[in-house]
Design a protein around this motif. Structure first.
Motif, PDB file in Angstrom:
ATOM      1  N   ASN A 176       0.847  -1.184   0.000  1.00 20.05           N
ATOM      2  CA  ASN A 176       0.000   0.000   0.000  1.00 20.05           C
ATOM      3  C   ASN A 176       0.888   1.243   0.000  1.00 20.05           C
ATOM      4  OD1 ASN A 176      -2.844  -1.266   0.693  1.00 20.05           O
ATOM      5  ND2 ASN A 176      -1.362  -2.237   2.057  1.00 20.05           N
ATOM      6  N   LEU A 177       1.098   1.797  -1.160  1.00 21.81           N
ATOM      7  CA  LEU A 177       1.911   3.007  -1.286  1.00 21.81           C
ATOM      8  C   LEU A 177       1.190   4.164  -0.602  1.00 21.81           C
ATOM      9  CD1 LEU A 177       4.393   4.424  -2.562  1.00 21.81           C
ATOM     10  CD2 LEU A 177       2.979   4.800  -4.600  1.00 21.81           C
ATOM     11  N   THR A 178       1.865   4.848   0.322  1.00 21.58           N
ATOM     12  CA  THR A 178       1.197   5.902   1.089  1.00 21.58           C
ATOM     13  C   THR A 178       1.739   7.305   0.801  1.00 21.58           C
ATOM     14  OG1 THR A 178       2.681   5.427   2.962  1.00 21.58           O
ATOM     15  CG2 THR A 178       0.511   4.382   2.968  1.00 21.58           C
ATOM     16  N   TRP A 179       2.999   7.415   0.401  1.00 23.99           N
ATOM     17  CA  TRP A 179       3.478   8.746   0.026  1.00 23.99           C
ATOM     18  C   TRP A 179       4.713   8.661  -0.868  1.00 23.99           C
ATOM     19  CZ3 TRP A 179       8.392  10.423   1.333  1.00 23.99           C
ATOM     20  CH2 TRP A 179       9.036   9.791   2.412  1.00 23.99           C
ATOM     21  N   GLN A 180       4.889   9.706  -1.646  1.00 23.38           N
ATOM     22  CA  GLN A 180       6.077   9.903  -2.462  1.00 23.38           C
ATOM     23  C   GLN A 180       6.487  11.363  -2.362  1.00 23.38           C
ATOM     24  OE1 GLN A 180       4.580   8.588  -6.320  1.00 23.38           O
ATOM     25  NE2 GLN A 180       5.882   6.771  -6.245  1.00 23.38           N
ATOM     26  N   PHE A 236      13.040  14.609  -4.144  1.00 22.63           N
ATOM     27  CA  PHE A 236      14.101  14.913  -3.188  1.00 22.63           C
ATOM     28  C   PHE A 236      14.376  16.415  -3.091  1.00 22.63           C
ATOM     29  CE2 PHE A 236      18.537  15.530  -1.960  1.00 22.63           C
ATOM     30  CZ  PHE A 236      18.606  14.751  -0.814  1.00 22.63           C
ATOM     31  N   GLU A 237      14.361  17.108  -4.232  1.00 18.47           N
ATOM     32  CA  GLU A 237      14.693  18.524  -4.229  1.00 18.47           C
ATOM     33  C   GLU A 237      13.645  19.363  -3.488  1.00 18.47           C
ATOM     34  OE1 GLU A 237      15.545  16.648  -6.792  1.00 18.47           O
ATOM     35  OE2 GLU A 237      17.702  17.106  -6.862  1.00 18.47           O
ATOM     36  N   THR A 238      12.380  19.065  -3.728  1.00 19.81           N
ATOM     37  CA  THR A 238      11.325  19.904  -3.155  1.00 19.81           C
ATOM     38  C   THR A 238      10.718  19.311  -1.889  1.00 19.81           C
ATOM     39  OG1 THR A 238       9.678  18.844  -4.587  1.00 19.81           O
ATOM     40  CG2 THR A 238      10.747  20.838  -5.409  1.00 19.81           C
ATOM     41  N   GLY A 239      10.920  18.015  -1.653  1.00 19.36           N
ATOM     42  CA  GLY A 239      10.399  17.396  -0.441  1.00 19.36           C
ATOM     43  C   GLY A 239       8.946  16.963  -0.569  1.00 19.36           C
ATOM     44  N   TRP A 240       8.508  16.169   0.401  1.00 20.28           N
ATOM     45  CA  TRP A 240       7.152  15.613   0.364  1.00 20.28           C
ATOM     46  C   TRP A 240       6.095  16.628   0.781  1.00 20.28           C
ATOM     47  CZ3 TRP A 240      11.254  13.207   2.927  1.00 20.28           C
ATOM     48  CH2 TRP A 240      11.403  13.542   4.275  1.00 20.28           C
ATOM     49  N   ALA A 241       6.509  17.713   1.422  1.00 16.21           N
ATOM     50  CA  ALA A 241       5.528  18.712   1.853  1.00 16.21           C
ATOM     51  C   ALA A 241       4.835  19.369   0.659  1.00 16.21           C
ATOM     52  CB  ALA A 241       6.196  19.779   2.716  1.00 16.21           C
ATOM     53  N   HIS A 242       5.482  19.359  -0.494  1.00 14.08           N
ATOM     54  CA  HIS A 242       4.944  20.046  -1.668  1.00 14.08           C
ATOM     55  C   HIS A 242       4.445  19.060  -2.733  1.00 14.08           C
ATOM     56  CE1 HIS A 242       6.887  23.464   0.191  1.00 14.08           C
ATOM     57  NE2 HIS A 242       8.031  22.816   0.169  1.00 14.08           N
ATOM     58  N   GLN A 243       4.427  17.781  -2.404  1.00 12.42           N
ATOM     59  CA  GLN A 243       4.044  16.771  -3.389  1.00 12.42           C
ATOM     60  C   GLN A 243       2.528  16.726  -3.541  1.00 12.42           C
ATOM     61  OE1 GLN A 243       6.301  15.142  -5.051  1.00 12.42           O
ATOM     62  NE2 GLN A 243       5.080  13.670  -6.191  1.00 12.42           N
ATOM     63  N   PRO A 244       2.011  16.891  -4.764  1.00 16.46           N
ATOM     64  CA  PRO A 244       0.559  16.790  -4.951  1.00 16.46           C
ATOM     65  C   PRO A 244       0.100  15.351  -4.727  1.00 16.46           C
ATOM     66  CG  PRO A 244       1.670  16.965  -7.077  1.00 16.46           C
ATOM     67  CD  PRO A 244       2.709  17.200  -6.026  1.00 16.46           C
ATOM     68  N   PRO A 245      -1.078  15.144  -4.162  1.00 11.91           N
ATOM     69  CA  PRO A 245      -1.561  13.780  -3.911  1.00 11.91           C
ATOM     70  C   PRO A 245      -1.832  13.046  -5.216  1.00 11.91           C
ATOM     71  CG  PRO A 245      -3.298  15.370  -3.494  1.00 11.91           C
ATOM     72  CD  PRO A 245      -2.039  16.164  -3.733  1.00 11.91           C
ATOM     73  N   TYR A 246      -1.618  11.730  -5.169  1.00 12.13           N
ATOM     74  CA  TYR A 246      -1.909  10.932  -6.373  1.00 12.13           C
ATOM     75  C   TYR A 246      -3.418  10.798  -6.524  1.00 12.13           C
ATOM     76  CZ  TYR A 246      -1.749   7.304  -9.891  1.00 12.13           C
ATOM     77  OH  TYR A 246      -1.911   6.600 -11.052  1.00 12.13           O
ATOM     78  N   GLU A 247      -3.895  11.020  -7.720  1.00  9.64           N
ATOM     79  CA  GLU A 247      -5.330  10.944  -7.969  1.00  9.64           C
ATOM     80  C   GLU A 247      -5.596  10.120  -9.228  1.00  9.64           C
ATOM     81  OE1 GLU A 247      -6.614  14.977  -8.270  1.00  9.64           O
ATOM     82  OE2 GLU A 247      -6.646  15.304  -6.098  1.00  9.64           O
ATOM     83  N   GLY A 248      -6.765   9.525  -9.267  1.00  8.96           N
ATOM     84  CA  GLY A 248      -7.165   8.752 -10.436  1.00  8.96           C
ATOM     85  C   GLY A 248      -6.765   7.300 -10.343  1.00  8.96           C
ATOM     86  N   ALA A 249      -7.225   6.528 -11.306  1.00 12.13           N
ATOM     87  CA  ALA A 249      -6.934   5.095 -11.334  1.00 12.13           C
ATOM     88  C   ALA A 249      -5.545   4.861 -11.920  1.00 12.13           C
ATOM     89  CB  ALA A 249      -7.978   4.355 -12.160  1.00 12.13           C
TER      90      ALA A 249
END
Length: 253
Positions: free
Chosen positions: A183-187, A190-203
């Motif tokens: 169950n992948l929970t976050w990505q 490296f340069e911008t960090g996970w705080a700025h990562q948009p959530p994965y959406e869609g199938a």
């Protein structure tokens, strides 16, 4: 521990024989309990070795060896797709991941894909035929500047984490993966960090096999809550501190 003090004042021969039989019976029961307990602990160690071997094989792109860790009727569940049997599992690891990461069975120059296997909690069934585990996966990936054939579809450097909810089967004395449920929970880049990562959406999977030659056998539509959602997959194991109704029923490591 059984009391072997048999010669007490006033004890008849019949009483001594009865006490001896009772002591032997209790020793046999205690021995059977300890043998079972040690056996399950050995099984838990074997399951842990199996899961950690998976991580090391994934680190180095040993995809054929990854497939060999699965039972013949095993399955892989990933991003709402279910890959069934050895051929289904091979379709994802060898058919899909190998070309995108290493291009061969083995490590590739300049390709980093460390798959750390952490915080494993393992339950072995009383009959020692099956087991379950919850384990955290943590991935560090990227392509070095000197790598000549970078995959344009992969980030240059990234972090990734998720939870494994796995099942295992004892196949003629060899533990195999019955269900690999990642169950992948976050990505996060490296340069911008996970705080700025948009959530994965869609199938993630649009088609199934054979319409998609490298697709899953089934699409379930299930999707693990993805960061910044902090939900979690349902725990299949008792939470820490929970007392089993039958403490001898499960060996946990």
């Amino acid at each position: 521990m059984a009391d072997l003090t048999l010669d007490r004042p006033g004890t008849s021969e019949g009483d001594r024989l009865g006490r001896l039989e009772d002591a032997v019976s209790r020793l046999a029961a205690e021995n059977a309990r300890l043998v079972l307990q040690v056996g399950r602990l050995e099984d838990a160690a074997a399951v842990r070795k199996l899961q950690h071997s998976y991580g090391y094989f994934m680190d180095k792109g040993l995809y054929n060896e990854v497939v060999d860790l699965f039972a013949d009727d095993g399955e892989l569940r990933f991003m709402g797709g279910v890959f069934k049997g050895k051929e289904g599992v091979r379709r994802l690891y060898v058919g899909r991941l190998k070309p995108g990461f290493t291009g061969k069975n083995g490590p590739a120059f300049g390709m980093l894909a460390d798959h750390l296997q952490l915080q494993d909690v393992i339950d072995v069934a009383e009959d020692r035929k099956t087991a379950r585990s919850r384990c955290r996966g943590f991935l560090q990936g990227g392509s070095h500047d000197l790598k000549p054939d970078k995959n344009p579809h992969l980030p240059r450097q990234w972090w990734e984490a998720g939870i494994y909810e796995n099942e295992y089967v004892n196949d003629a004395g060899v533990w195999k993966v019955k269900v690999m449920n990642y169950n992948l929970t976050w990505q996060g880049d490296f340069e911008t960090g996970w705080a700025h990562q948009p959530p994965y959406e869609g199938a993630f999977w649009k088609k199934t096999f054979p319409e998609d030659p490298l697709g899953p056998d089934e699409v379930t539509g299930e999707q693990t809550p993805f960061w910044p959602d902090t939900g979690r997959p349902a725990l299949p194991l008792p939470p820490p501190g929970h007392r089993q109704a039958d403490p001898a029923g499960v060996a946990r490591a």
